[in-house]
Design a protein around this motif. Structure first.
Motif: not given
Length: 197
Positions: A91-96, A147-157, A173-177
């Motif tokens: 269930t972890e979101k990809p970072v690339y 991306r990893d920080k966004i996925n985990r809800g962490k604050k960006l510098e 990351i764009k979801r394929p259509k």
């Protein structure tokens, strides 16, 4: 065994030779990102892409009818693709994204490997992954960190927020259509062109 690269996966107490070149692994990632395929279809294709004894979906389905454990094969594929690491949640979101980040990934891997890996006839997936894991501080690493920080809800510098604001299309990351979505978009564009000029 320490220092050995796996050449087979064990399913039902039988070792099955696999296609270990990194290109085969990347094809499997492509399959799992294909919005046109159902999950069962994705696993069937992943099995025949990696297991040498299979050449098509029919081979896998025939083996399944004869007792081949597809669930165990899937677990073995996960183990192989994750380079023997366990504990990563599906269930972890990809970072690339292999499709979206292809050029950055290969540029970074080439720098670590000291060669153009795409020109090599063969490179084991685990060797390729080792090069990938050694990528230092560069744009790809920086983007993956955001991306990893966004996925985990962490604050960006503040510098990360600024970069993200200016390069959202690079970071998100764009979801394929699916084909249907692409057709609907094309029809909408045609409608706008026809009615709005």
């Amino acid at each position: 065994m320490i220092g050995m690269l796996p050449e087979a996966l064990t399913v039902g107490d039988t070792d099955h030779p696999i296609r270990t070149d990194y290109r085969n692994a990347l094809q499997v990632y492509e399959v799992f990102n294909d919005p046109e395929l159902e999950i069962g279809e994705q696993w069937t294709i992943a099995i025949y892409l990696l297991f040498e004894e299979f050449t098509c979906a029919d081979d896998v389905e025939e083996a399944f009818r004869n007792g081949f454990d597809v669930n165990e094969a899937a677990a073995q594929i996960n183990w192989f693709l994750s380079v023997g690491r366990t504990g990563k949640k599906d269930t972890e979101k990809p970072v690339y994204s292999w499709n979206q980040d292809e050029q950055m990934i290969f540029a970074a891997v080439n720098a670590v490997a000291g060669i153009e890996v795409r020109e090599e006839e063969y490179m084991h997936w685990w060797t390729f992954s080792g090069h990938l894991s050694e990528i230092g501080e560069d744009t790809l690493t920086f983007i993956i960190g955001i991306r990893d920080k966004i996925n985990r809800g962490k604050k960006l510098e503040s510098h990360e927020r600024e970069f993200y604001k200016r390069n959202k299309e690079l970071v998100d990351i764009k979801r394929p259509k699916s084909r249907k979505e692409l057709q609907e978009e094309a029809a909408y564009e045609a409608y706008l062109t026809e009615h709005l000029g």
